[in-house]
Scaffold this motif. Structure first.
Motif, PDB file in Angstrom:
ATOM      1  N   GLY A 275      -8.640  -3.132  -3.337  1.00  0.00           N
ATOM      2  CA  GLY A 275      -8.460  -1.693  -3.141  1.00  0.00           C
ATOM      3  C   GLY A 275      -9.776  -0.964  -2.930  1.00  0.00           C
ATOM      4  O   GLY A 275      -9.829   0.271  -2.959  1.00  0.00           O
ATOM      5  N   HIS A 276     -10.843  -1.733  -2.655  1.00  0.00           N
ATOM      6  CA  HIS A 276     -12.166  -1.188  -2.393  1.00  0.00           C
ATOM      7  C   HIS A 276     -12.121  -0.110  -1.299  1.00  0.00           C
ATOM      8  O   HIS A 276     -11.438  -0.277  -0.298  1.00  0.00           O
ATOM      9  N   GLY A 277     -12.803   1.022  -1.529  1.00  0.00           N
ATOM     10  CA  GLY A 277     -12.839   2.093  -0.518  1.00  0.00           C
ATOM     11  C   GLY A 277     -11.673   3.071  -0.638  1.00  0.00           C
ATOM     12  O   GLY A 277     -11.581   4.014   0.141  1.00  0.00           O
ATOM     13  N   LYS A 278     -10.796   2.853  -1.614  1.00  0.00           N
ATOM     14  CA  LYS A 278      -9.651   3.772  -1.770  1.00  0.00           C
ATOM     15  C   LYS A 278      -9.808   4.577  -3.060  1.00  0.00           C
ATOM     16  O   LYS A 278     -10.359   4.092  -4.045  1.00  0.00           O
ATOM     17  N   PHE A 279      -9.264   5.804  -3.036  1.00  0.00           N
ATOM     18  CA  PHE A 279      -9.140   6.582  -4.271  1.00  0.00           C
ATOM     19  C   PHE A 279      -7.876   6.107  -4.979  1.00  0.00           C
ATOM     20  O   PHE A 279      -6.856   5.840  -4.340  1.00  0.00           O
ATOM     21  N   ASN A 280      -7.970   6.029  -6.303  1.00  0.00           N
ATOM     22  CA  ASN A 280      -6.800   5.619  -7.073  1.00  0.00           C
ATOM     23  C   ASN A 280      -6.964   6.085  -8.506  1.00  0.00           C
ATOM     24  O   ASN A 280      -8.015   6.627  -8.885  1.00  0.00           O
ATOM     25  N   GLY A 281      -5.935   5.829  -9.326  1.00  0.00           N
ATOM     26  CA  GLY A 281      -6.094   6.005 -10.760  1.00  0.00           C
ATOM     27  C   GLY A 281      -6.970   4.866 -11.273  1.00  0.00           C
ATOM     28  O   GLY A 281      -7.385   3.988 -10.506  1.00  0.00           O
ATOM     29  N   PHE A 282      -7.228   4.860 -12.568  1.00  0.00           N
ATOM     30  CA  PHE A 282      -8.046   3.820 -13.179  1.00  0.00           C
ATOM     31  C   PHE A 282      -7.105   2.729 -13.689  1.00  0.00           C
ATOM     32  O   PHE A 282      -5.968   3.015 -14.051  1.00  0.00           O
ATOM     33  N   GLY A 283      -7.594   1.505 -13.762  1.00  0.00           N
ATOM     34  CA  GLY A 283      -6.709   0.458 -14.269  1.00  0.00           C
ATOM     35  C   GLY A 283      -7.145  -0.909 -13.836  1.00  0.00           C
ATOM     36  O   GLY A 283      -8.175  -1.079 -13.177  1.00  0.00           O
ATOM     37  N   GLY A 284      -6.358  -1.908 -14.217  1.00  0.00           N
ATOM     38  CA  GLY A 284      -6.688  -3.288 -13.864  1.00  0.00           C
ATOM     39  C   GLY A 284      -5.768  -4.246 -14.577  1.00  0.00           C
ATOM     40  O   GLY A 284      -4.710  -3.852 -15.072  1.00  0.00           O
ATOM     41  N   LYS A 285      -6.214  -5.474 -14.651  1.00  0.00           N
ATOM     42  CA  LYS A 285      -5.347  -6.530 -15.189  1.00  0.00           C
ATOM     43  C   LYS A 285      -5.170  -6.418 -16.694  1.00  0.00           C
ATOM     44  O   LYS A 285      -6.118  -6.133 -17.416  1.00  0.00           O
TER      45      LYS A 285
END
Ligand SMILES: Nc1[nH]c(=O)nc2c1ncn2[C@H]1C[C@H](O)[C@@H](COP(=O)(O)OP(=O)(O)OP(=O)(O)O)O1
Length: 169
Positions: free
Chosen positions: A33-43
């Motif tokens: 998702g590099h280069g995109k705005f998003n919420g925070f999070g992960g595995k």
């Protein structure tokens, strides 16, 4: 569409400033998702619950903590020729401690609800994020081609009942 045989659990957290109608997004600086705005999070890690994982990621990626996270959505993403789906648990909070700061993964930025940069976000966000901002819950599935951009199939619904705890494959 390829057969899905397993899934990875991920979290996605949105910090809202509801009285000023603003949302905190992060520009993803590396990885998926590099280069995109998003919420925070992960595995979600093996030794933690999904909720614990959500608190940890928010602190690691934005340097803020919160006493409350509300679960608002459940999403499943698949990618052509990848048998593993992503099960994303979406949370929101209107309360946070600390000042959002840039991390190795994310550069945080506040946006007004009427200026959310959907063009620089995952394709699916424009459909379910407005549901979250209306204080409703949602469940959805989006099947992408290998390019992670083209959509093959999409399903989304707003739900009034409690969210299921996981996606039954
Ligand atoms: N279609 C989609 N729409 C969306 O809004 N968020 C998505 C999405 N697909 C994945 N996500 C979110 C879930 C999660 O918060 C994030 C991906 O997780 P990670 O940041 O952990 O990925 P990385 O591969 O960068 O992980 P690490 O290498 O472990 O840091 O992207």
């Amino acid at each position: 569409m390829s057969t899905i045989t397993g899934k990875k659990q991920l979290t996605l957290i949105f910090v809202l400033d509801e009285s000023n109608k603003k949302i905190l997004l992060g520009m993803k600086k590396r990885g998926f998702g590099h280069g995109k705005f998003n919420g925070f999070g992960g595995k979600v890690e093996k030794d933690e619950t999904i909720l614990e994982g959500a608190h940890r990621e928010l602190e690691e990626e934005a340097f803020v903590t919160t006493p409350e996270l509300h679960r608002v959505g459940l999403l499943l993403f698949t990618f052509e020729n990848d048998p593993k789906a992503l099960e994303v648990h979406v949370f929101k909070t209107n309360t946070y401690n600390g000042e959002p700061k840039e991390s190795e993964e994310m550069r945080p930025e506040w946006f007004s609800y009427d200026a959310i940069p959907y063009d620089t976000m995952w394709y699916d966000d424009q459909y379910w994020l407005p549901i979250m901002l209306q204080d409703k819950h949602f469940i959805g599935r989006f099947d992408f081609k290998e390019d992670q951009t083209t959509i093959i199939n999409e399903e989304l619904k707003t739900i009034d009942t409690e969210l299921p705890s996981e996606w039954e494959l």
